[in-house]
Design a protein around this motif. Structure first.
Motif, PDB file in Angstrom:
ATOM      1  N   ALA A   1       0.842  -1.207   0.000  1.00  0.00           N
ATOM      2  CA  ALA A   1       0.000   0.000   0.000  1.00  0.00           C
ATOM      3  C   ALA A   1       0.876   1.257   0.000  1.00  0.00           C
ATOM      4  CB  ALA A   1      -0.930  -0.004   1.216  1.00  0.00           C
ATOM      5  N   ALA A   2       1.908   1.267   0.846  1.00  0.00           N
ATOM      6  CA  ALA A   2       2.793   2.443   0.908  1.00  0.00           C
ATOM      7  C   ALA A   2       3.565   2.591  -0.400  1.00  0.00           C
ATOM      8  CB  ALA A   2       3.749   2.313   2.096  1.00  0.00           C
ATOM      9  N   MET A   3       3.898   1.465  -1.026  1.00  0.00           N
ATOM     10  CA  MET A   3       4.557   1.490  -2.341  1.00  0.00           C
ATOM     11  C   MET A   3       3.647   2.186  -3.359  1.00  0.00           C
ATOM     12  SD  MET A   3       4.318  -0.196  -5.492  1.00  0.00           S
ATOM     13  CE  MET A   3       3.484  -1.768  -5.274  1.00  0.00           C
ATOM     14  N   ALA A   4       2.351   1.835  -3.339  1.00  0.00           N
ATOM     15  CA  ALA A   4       1.410   2.451  -4.278  1.00  0.00           C
ATOM     16  C   ALA A   4       1.283   3.951  -4.009  1.00  0.00           C
ATOM     17  CB  ALA A   4       0.046   1.770  -4.185  1.00  0.00           C
ATOM     18  N   PHE A   5       1.269   4.336  -2.726  1.00  0.00           N
ATOM     19  CA  PHE A   5       1.166   5.756  -2.382  1.00  0.00           C
ATOM     20  C   PHE A   5       2.376   6.515  -2.908  1.00  0.00           C
ATOM     21  CE2 PHE A   5      -1.883   5.708   1.501  1.00  0.00           C
ATOM     22  CZ  PHE A   5      -2.749   4.912   0.806  1.00  0.00           C
ATOM     23  N   SER A   6       3.576   5.996  -2.631  1.00  0.00           N
ATOM     24  CA  SER A   6       4.783   6.742  -2.999  1.00  0.00           C
ATOM     25  C   SER A   6       4.992   6.727  -4.515  1.00  0.00           C
ATOM     26  CB  SER A   6       6.007   6.174  -2.268  1.00  0.00           C
ATOM     27  OG  SER A   6       6.115   4.776  -2.473  1.00  0.00           O
ATOM     28  N   ILE A   7       5.040   5.549  -5.126  1.00  0.00           N
ATOM     29  CA  ILE A   7       5.304   5.484  -6.564  1.00  0.00           C
ATOM     30  C   ILE A   7       4.130   6.081  -7.344  1.00  0.00           C
ATOM     31  CG2 ILE A   7       5.788   3.954  -8.535  1.00  0.00           C
ATOM     32  CD1 ILE A   7       7.286   2.145  -6.726  1.00  0.00           C
ATOM     33  N   GLY A   8       2.918   5.859  -6.879  1.00  0.00           N
ATOM     34  CA  GLY A   8       1.748   6.382  -7.568  1.00  0.00           C
ATOM     35  C   GLY A   8       1.726   7.900  -7.624  1.00  0.00           C
ATOM     36  N   THR A   9       2.087   8.543  -6.502  1.00  0.00           N
ATOM     37  CA  THR A   9       2.077  10.010  -6.504  1.00  0.00           C
ATOM     38  C   THR A   9       3.236  10.554  -7.337  1.00  0.00           C
ATOM     39  OG1 THR A   9       3.209   9.910  -4.360  1.00  0.00           O
ATOM     40  CG2 THR A   9       0.847  10.340  -4.326  1.00  0.00           C
ATOM     41  N   ILE A  10       4.385   9.880  -7.289  1.00  0.00           N
ATOM     42  CA  ILE A  10       5.518  10.310  -8.134  1.00  0.00           C
ATOM     43  C   ILE A  10       5.131  10.156  -9.608  1.00  0.00           C
ATOM     44  CG2 ILE A  10       7.894   9.786  -8.831  1.00  0.00           C
ATOM     45  CD1 ILE A  10       8.413   8.914  -5.897  1.00  0.00           C
ATOM     46  N   ALA A  11       4.459   9.048  -9.930  1.00  0.00           N
ATOM     47  CA  ALA A  11       4.066   8.789 -11.326  1.00  0.00           C
ATOM     48  C   ALA A  11       3.100   9.847 -11.845  1.00  0.00           C
ATOM     49  CB  ALA A  11       3.442   7.399 -11.444  1.00  0.00           C
ATOM     50  N   LEU A  12       2.231  10.375 -10.964  1.00  0.00           N
ATOM     51  CA  LEU A  12       1.305  11.437 -11.394  1.00  0.00           C
ATOM     52  C   LEU A  12       2.076  12.676 -11.835  1.00  0.00           C
ATOM     53  CD1 LEU A  12      -1.654  11.288  -8.837  1.00  0.00           C
ATOM     54  CD2 LEU A  12      -1.741  10.868 -11.282  1.00  0.00           C
ATOM     55  N   VAL A  13       3.154  13.002 -11.077  1.00  0.00           N
ATOM     56  CA  VAL A  13       3.993  14.146 -11.456  1.00  0.00           C
ATOM     57  C   VAL A  13       4.733  13.822 -12.753  1.00  0.00           C
ATOM     58  CG1 VAL A  13       5.902  15.635 -10.744  1.00  0.00           C
ATOM     59  CG2 VAL A  13       4.226  14.873  -9.054  1.00  0.00           C
ATOM     60  N   ASP A  14       5.211  12.588 -12.886  1.00  0.00           N
ATOM     61  CA  ASP A  14       5.900  12.177 -14.121  1.00  0.00           C
ATOM     62  C   ASP A  14       4.975  12.314 -15.327  1.00  0.00           C
ATOM     63  OD1 ASP A  14       8.163  11.579 -12.699  1.00  0.00           O
ATOM     64  OD2 ASP A  14       7.689   9.448 -12.507  1.00  0.00           O
ATOM     65  N   LEU A  15       3.734  11.836 -15.190  1.00  0.00           N
ATOM     66  CA  LEU A  15       2.769  11.946 -16.290  1.00  0.00           C
ATOM     67  C   LEU A  15       2.541  13.419 -16.642  1.00  0.00           C
ATOM     68  CD1 LEU A  15      -0.001   9.300 -15.431  1.00  0.00           C
ATOM     69  CD2 LEU A  15       1.642   9.199 -17.284  1.00  0.00           C
ATOM     70  N   ARG A  16       2.454  14.253 -15.604  1.00  0.00           N
ATOM     71  CA  ARG A  16       2.238  15.689 -15.836  1.00  0.00           C
ATOM     72  C   ARG A  16       3.420  16.287 -16.600  1.00  0.00           C
ATOM     73  NH1 ARG A  16       1.601  19.359 -17.661  1.00  0.00           N
ATOM     74  NH2 ARG A  16       0.672  21.371 -17.126  1.00  0.00           N
ATOM     75  N   LEU A  17       4.639  15.866 -16.260  1.00  0.00           N
ATOM     76  CA  LEU A  17       5.820  16.357 -16.977  1.00  0.00           C
ATOM     77  C   LEU A  17       5.773  15.926 -18.446  1.00  0.00           C
ATOM     78  CD1 LEU A  17       8.663  15.717 -14.343  1.00  0.00           C
ATOM     79  CD2 LEU A  17       7.751  17.934 -15.080  1.00  0.00           C
ATOM     80  N   LEU A  18       5.102  14.804 -18.709  1.00  0.00           N
ATOM     81  CA  LEU A  18       4.953  14.334 -20.090  1.00  0.00           C
ATOM     82  C   LEU A  18       3.737  14.976 -20.765  1.00  0.00           C
ATOM     83  CD1 LEU A  18       5.617  10.515 -19.470  1.00  0.00           C
ATOM     84  CD2 LEU A  18       7.172  12.116 -20.566  1.00  0.00           C
ATOM     85  N   GLY A  19       3.061  15.872 -20.029  1.00  0.00           N
ATOM     86  CA  GLY A  19       1.883  16.533 -20.590  1.00  0.00           C
ATOM     87  C   GLY A  19       0.628  15.688 -20.521  1.00  0.00           C
ATOM     88  N   LEU A  20       0.607  14.712 -19.604  1.00  0.00           N
ATOM     89  CA  LEU A  20      -0.519  13.779 -19.515  1.00  0.00           C
ATOM     90  C   LEU A  20      -1.143  13.817 -18.127  1.00  0.00           C
ATOM     91  CD1 LEU A  20       1.357  10.771 -21.143  1.00  0.00           C
ATOM     92  CD2 LEU A  20      -0.287  12.248 -22.305  1.00  0.00           C
ATOM     93  N   GLY A  21      -2.356  13.279 -18.027  1.00  0.00           N
ATOM     94  CA  GLY A  21      -2.993  13.135 -16.715  1.00  0.00           C
ATOM     95  C   GLY A  21      -3.596  14.427 -16.207  1.00  0.00           C
ATOM     96  N   LEU A  22      -3.165  14.858 -15.018  1.00  0.00           N
ATOM     97  CA  LEU A  22      -3.759  16.038 -14.371  1.00  0.00           C
ATOM     98  C   LEU A  22      -3.207  17.338 -14.949  1.00  0.00           C
ATOM     99  CD1 LEU A  22      -3.679  14.652 -10.725  1.00  0.00           C
ATOM    100  CD2 LEU A  22      -5.716  15.125 -12.064  1.00  0.00           C
ATOM    101  N   THR A  23      -3.602  17.641 -16.195  1.00  0.00           N
ATOM    102  CA  THR A  23      -3.002  18.771 -16.897  1.00  0.00           C
ATOM    103  C   THR A  23      -3.619  20.123 -16.514  1.00  0.00           C
ATOM    104  OG1 THR A  23      -4.467  18.130 -18.701  1.00  0.00           O
ATOM    105  CG2 THR A  23      -2.160  17.517 -18.909  1.00  0.00           C
ATOM    106  N   LYS A  24      -4.694  20.116 -15.715  1.00  0.00           N
ATOM    107  CA  LYS A  24      -5.269  21.392 -15.268  1.00  0.00           C
ATOM    108  C   LYS A  24      -4.381  22.052 -14.216  1.00  0.00           C
ATOM    109  CE  LYS A  24      -9.079  21.464 -17.629  1.00  0.00           C
ATOM    110  NZ  LYS A  24      -9.832  22.479 -18.313  1.00  0.00           N
ATOM    111  N   GLN A  25      -3.521  21.259 -13.610  1.00  0.00           N
ATOM    112  CA  GLN A  25      -2.572  21.800 -12.645  1.00  0.00           C
ATOM    113  C   GLN A  25      -1.216  21.900 -13.320  1.00  0.00           C
ATOM    114  OE1 GLN A  25      -2.616  19.217  -9.137  1.00  0.00           O
ATOM    115  NE2 GLN A  25      -3.860  20.784  -8.178  1.00  0.00           N
ATOM    116  N   THR A  26      -0.387  22.850 -12.891  1.00  0.00           N
ATOM    117  CA  THR A  26       0.983  22.864 -13.395  1.00  0.00           C
ATOM    118  C   THR A  26       1.744  21.743 -12.693  1.00  0.00           C
ATOM    119  OG1 THR A  26       1.787  24.326 -11.671  1.00  0.00           O
ATOM    120  CG2 THR A  26       0.896  25.372 -13.660  1.00  0.00           C
ATOM    121  N   ALA A  27       2.886  21.356 -13.276  1.00  0.00           N
ATOM    122  CA  ALA A  27       3.700  20.320 -12.639  1.00  0.00           C
ATOM    123  C   ALA A  27       4.112  20.757 -11.241  1.00  0.00           C
ATOM    124  CB  ALA A  27       4.928  20.022 -13.498  1.00  0.00           C
TER     125      ALA A  27
END
Lengths: 147, 175
Positions: A27-53
């Motif tokens: 569970a903690a792995m999903a929290f840490s890697i999952g939140t990092i991955a959201l920022v990674d996706l944003r850097l790629l211009g994907l996912g939560l694009t309404k927010q800045t990176a």
């Protein structure tokens, strides 16, 4: 002289302790890697694009940190159940190297690019390296049990 | 029983046998299963934290839900596919496993959860109109997914009452 005998470890003497620690680890792995991955996706211009990176990095950082603390704490407990086995395990050694690299990378290059709002090739490269790095830890974690 | 026979038939198919017997395929699929838990799990967590009002409060909840929807769908598809392949390769031992059954029941409940809160939260233009309802949806979702994750780990620790001796000594640590 202090001698540590894993047989005295509660993780090895309670039916529920070991699997429960593993659940916390995942569970903690999903929290840490999952939140990092959201920022990674944003850097790629994907996912939560309404927010800045930068915004996304700030709103996820506390959850990333909580996840990392949880995953490392539970990981240390799992390690303590059979230290000699893990120390001589190739995927485990690889995983620890990647973990160290991942933490340093996350709080230096990755953080800098995410907070600066820079786009382009550098941000793209940082995001890909970050994704590959953290997912390689997941693979290594599984392969610990398969060598 | 018919379902037990179906499970046995799945395990005996060529591809399920291949996954079970090839040394590398099983752990690779398992790693992909865990990788999608990492990606998909992080998205579920952030969506629910947003609904709880604990994270990303500078973005409207409906935007967070809408933008993560295709990624969560893709993550879920990979996760379920990998999970199905893993279970199929050992279907005979999964069938009587109570933790596996609980996991499947909890997965069924997530569908019920999605349907129940679809109109008022997940497809609503104002999911936060009732804060209590948004919190309830997020809380139930977190509990269900943590339960599914835990049951998944516990599956490996179940020993059937009449486990063959040869099997029991194969692995020191359950996988």
């Amino acid at each position: 002289m202090l001698v540590y005998d894993p047989a005295t470890n509660p993780l090895n003497n309670n039916e529920w302790a070991f699997p429960l620690t593993e659940c916390i680890h995942i569970a903690a792995m999903a929290f840490s890697i999952g939140t990092i991955a959201l920022v990674d996706l944003r850097l790629l211009g994907l996912g939560l694009t309404k927010q800045t990176a930068a915004q996304l990095a700030r709103s996820t950082e506390i959850w990333t940190l909580a996840g990392l603390v949880g995953v490392i704490t539970s990981g240390l407990l799992i390690f303590s159940s059979d230290p000699v086995h893990y120390l001589h395990n190739g995927p485990f050694q690889f995983k620890m190297g990647m973990l160290l690299a991942g933490i340093v990378f996350h709080y230096t290059g990755h953080r800098q690019v995410a907070l600066s709002g820079r786009r382009g090739a550098r941000a793209w490269l940082i995001a890909c390296v970050s994704l590959l790095l953290w997912l390689s830890l997941v693979f290594a974690g599984i392969f610990i049990a398969f060598v | 029983m018919a379902i037990a026979q179906l499970f046995h038939w799945v395990q005996e198919t060529g591809w399920a046998t291949f996954i079970r017997e090839s040394g590398l395929t099983y752990p690779v699929i398992m790693s992909l299963h865990l990788s999608s838990i990492a990606m998909f799990g992080g998205m579920i967590l952030m969506t629910n934290l947003r609904l709880l009002g604990l994270a990303m409060t500078d973005t409207p909840a409906e935007e967070v839900i809408r933008q993560l929807r295709p990624w969560k769908a893709a993550g879920l598809a990979i996760m379920v596919t990998c999970g199905f392949l893993l279970a199929a390769s050992k279907a005979d031992t999964y069938y009587p496993n109570p933790w596996f059954r609980i996991k499947m029941a909890l997965l069924g409940l997530t569908i019920l959860h999605a349907i129940s809160f679809r109109k008022t939260v997940y497809r609503s233009s104002e999911p936060m109109r009732s804060r209590g309802r948004a919190r309830l949806a997020a809380g139930i979702s977190l509990i269900l997914w943590l339960g599914i994750l835990s049951m998944g780990r516990w599956i490996a620790y179940y020993e059937a009452p009449k486990a063959p001796m040869a099997d029991a000594g194969l692995q020191a640590r359950p996988r």
